[in-house]
Motif scaffolding. Structure first.
Motif, short mmCIF file in Angstrom:
data_model
loop_
_atom_site.label_atom_id
_atom_site.label_comp_id
_atom_site.label_asym_id
_atom_site.label_seq_id
_atom_site.Cartn_x
_atom_site.Cartn_y
_atom_site.Cartn_z
N GLU A 4 57.11 12.57 11.41
CA GLU A 4 55.91 13.92 11.08
C GLU A 4 56.43 14.70 9.91
OE1 GLU A 4 54.12 13.86 15.89
OE2 GLU A 4 55.42 15.65 14.92
N VAL A 5 57.30 15.18 10.14
CA VAL A 5 58.23 15.88 8.16
C VAL A 5 57.99 15.08 7.61
CG1 VAL A 5 59.39 16.93 7.79
CG2 VAL A 5 59.56 17.29 10.17
N PHE A 6 58.73 14.12 7.61
CA PHE A 6 58.34 12.54 5.89
C PHE A 6 57.32 11.82 5.93
CE2 PHE A 6 62.88 10.79 6.50
CZ PHE A 6 63.51 12.18 6.65
N ALA A 7 56.52 12.27 6.71
CA ALA A 7 54.81 11.94 6.47
C ALA A 7 53.79 12.95 5.34
CB ALA A 7 54.09 12.10 8.02
N ARG A 57 57.53 23.07 8.76
CA ARG A 57 56.79 24.28 9.43
C ARG A 57 55.03 23.19 8.99
NH1 ARG A 57 59.45 27.95 6.70
NH2 ARG A 57 57.54 28.69 5.58
N ILE A 58 54.74 22.93 7.94
CA ILE A 58 53.81 22.07 8.19
C ILE A 58 53.41 21.05 9.04
CG2 ILE A 58 52.20 21.14 6.61
CD1 ILE A 58 54.00 22.82 3.97
N ALA A 59 54.45 20.10 8.73
CA ALA A 59 53.88 18.69 10.33
C ALA A 59 54.08 19.80 11.60
CB ALA A 59 55.31 18.01 10.23
N TRP A 75 46.33 13.25 4.35
CA TRP A 75 47.15 13.36 6.14
C TRP A 75 46.56 14.18 7.49
CZ3 TRP A 75 49.57 18.65 6.25
CH2 TRP A 75 50.22 18.56 7.67
N ALA A 76 46.16 15.36 6.46
CA ALA A 76 45.24 16.67 7.59
C ALA A 76 44.14 15.99 8.43
CB ALA A 76 45.21 17.34 7.06
N GLY A 77 43.39 15.18 7.06
CA GLY A 77 42.16 14.48 7.66
C GLY A 77 40.86 15.07 7.17
N SER A 78 41.18 16.42 6.60
CA SER A 78 40.02 16.61 4.93
C SER A 78 40.98 18.12 4.59
CB SER A 78 39.36 17.39 5.71
OG SER A 78 39.64 18.37 6.71
N THR A 94 48.86 27.98 8.51
CA THR A 94 49.66 28.49 10.01
C THR A 94 51.41 28.43 9.41
OG1 THR A 94 48.24 27.90 10.99
CG2 THR A 94 50.27 27.69 11.88
N ALA A 95 51.48 27.47 8.17
CA ALA A 95 53.11 27.87 8.11
C ALA A 95 53.54 28.37 6.91
CB ALA A 95 52.71 26.08 7.62
N GLY A 96 52.50 29.13 6.64
CA GLY A 96 53.08 30.57 5.83
C GLY A 96 53.12 29.55 4.19
N VAL A 97 52.27 28.49 3.66
CA VAL A 97 52.86 28.04 2.71
C VAL A 97 51.41 28.61 2.01
CG1 VAL A 97 53.31 25.96 1.08
CG2 VAL A 97 54.35 26.32 3.31
N SER A 98 51.07 28.69 0.54
CA SER A 98 50.02 28.94 -0.22
C SER A 98 49.36 27.01 -0.49
CB SER A 98 50.38 29.44 -1.38
OG SER A 98 49.54 28.70 -2.31
#
Length: 291
Positions: A230-233, A285-287, A253-256, A266-270
C-alpha cells in the motif's frame, strides 16, 4: 573519487587479475553481454576494498548476485563463513565452482551456487544470509536489490556496486533532484548512503559509465498499519507525475483529487507538496490515511 591502491602481493594465485579473467572467459567461450549487464572486475585491490567496505565478518553468510567469473566471490570467501552466489548465466554458473575449488580449495565447502534468476529466488541453501555484497548488473540493479531485501529479512548489511547514477538515486534524500522511487523504497528497508566510487578501468570490458558503492544497513520499516504494498503504491503514484502536486498526482490512487487531498490532510502533508519532498514515513502516513 575512486582510489588507487598499491599492488597486493597476496592476491597472486588466489584472486583474479586481468589475464586470469581473459583466460577464463576464453576457455569458456564467454563474451560479456550488454543484455545482462556483464562487466567483470579485473582488479584484486578493488574486490578486497569492497569486502572491507562491506564490513564482512568471519561469521557472515554472504549472498552475492551475479558473481560472473568469480572475482568478488573469491575475495568474499577469504573472510566470510559462507558465500552463496546466485548466477543466471548457464556457462558462468557451470564454471564458478571449479574456479573456487582451484583458487581456494580450503574454502570450497563454504561456497554454494544457485543457478537462477535473482528476481525469482525465494530461498537459498544453508543458513540465512546476513549480508548481501554484489556487483549488480546495471540494467536490473534496483529491482534485484529490493527483491533480495524483501525476501531475505536476515540480510542486515548490504554493499552493492551499481552505476554511479543509480548509486546517487538510491542514496538521495528528500529534496535532492534525483530523489525518487528507488530512494524511498530502499529507505523502507534500510539506512542508505554512498560508500565510495569505482572507476571504469577495473572492469572488462570497461563500461561507459562510472560505478558507485552503496551501503544499506537494515532498519525496521516505518511504524504503520498500511502494508508495504500500500505504501509503495502511493510512492509509485506520487512520482509517476513528478511536476504535479500530490493532490493531483495521487488523484488516481485515491479516486479523486478531493479524496487525495483529504488523505494528505489527515496524514499532515500539504496537498500542494510534491513527492520529492516527502520521507518514507510521510508516504506511510498517506497510505494509512486513505479512506
Amino acid at each position: 573519487m575512486s582510489t588507487t591502491e598499491p599492488p597486493d602481493p597476496d592476491a597472486a594465485g588466489v584472486l583474479l587479475g586481468p589475464a586470469d579473467i581473459r583466460e577464463l572467459a576464453a576457455a569458456l567461450g564467454v563474451r560479456p553481454t550488454k543484455a545482462r549487464g556483464q562487466n567483470f572486475v579485473i582488479d584484486a585491490n578493488t574486490v578486497r576494498r569492497i569486502v572491507r567496505t562491506a564490513g564482512v565478518r568471519e561469521d557472515d553468510v554472504v549472498v552475492e548476485v551475479g558473481p560472473g567469473l568469480g572475482s568478488l566471490t573469491l575475495a568474499l570467501l577469504e573472510t566470510a563463513r559462507h558465500v552463496v552466489a546466485v548466477e543466471i548465466d548457464d556457462l558462468l554458473a557451470g564454471a564458478l565452482p571449479a574456479t573456487v575449488l582451484a583458487r581456494l580449495p580450503g574454502k570450497a565447502r563454504n561456497f554454494s551456487l544457485v543457478h537462477a534468476d535473482a528476481m525469482t529466488v525465494g530461498e537459498l541453501p544453508g543458513p540465512s544470509p546476513t549480508a548481501l555484497v554484489a556487483n549488480l548488473p546495471y540494467n536490473v540493479a534496483v529491482p534485484v536489490l529490493l527483491h533480495m531485501l524483501d525476501r531475505f529479512p536476515g540480510i542486515a548489511r548490504t554493499l552493492v556496486m551499481v552505476q554511479a547514477e543509480v548509486a546517487d538515486r538510491l542514496a538521495a534524500g528528500p529534496g535532492n533532484k534525483v530523489y525518487g522511487v528507488p530512494s524511498v523504497k530502499a529507505n523502507w528497508y534500510a539506512e542508505v548512503k554512498r560508500a565510495g566510487s569505482i572507476g571504469r578501468n577495473v572492469f572488462w570490458p570497461a563500461p561507459n559509465v562510472d560505478s558507485g558503492l552503496v551501503s544499506l544497513v537494515r532498519r525496521d520499516p516505518p511504524g504503520t498499519t498500511a502494508s508495504k504494498e500500500e505504501v509503495f503504491a502511493v510512492v509509485d503514484a506520487a512520482f509517476a507525475q513528478r511536476r504535479k502536486t500530490l493532490r493531483a498526482a495521487l488523484a488516481g490512487w485515491a479516486g479523486s483529487p478531493a479524496a487525495a487531498e483529504a488523505a494528505l490532510l489527515t496524514a499532515g502533508v500539504s496537498p500542494q507538496a510534491r513527492g520529492e519532498s516527502l520521507t518514507v514515513e510521510e508516504f506511510a502516513r498517506i497510505a494509512e490515511a486513505k479512506a
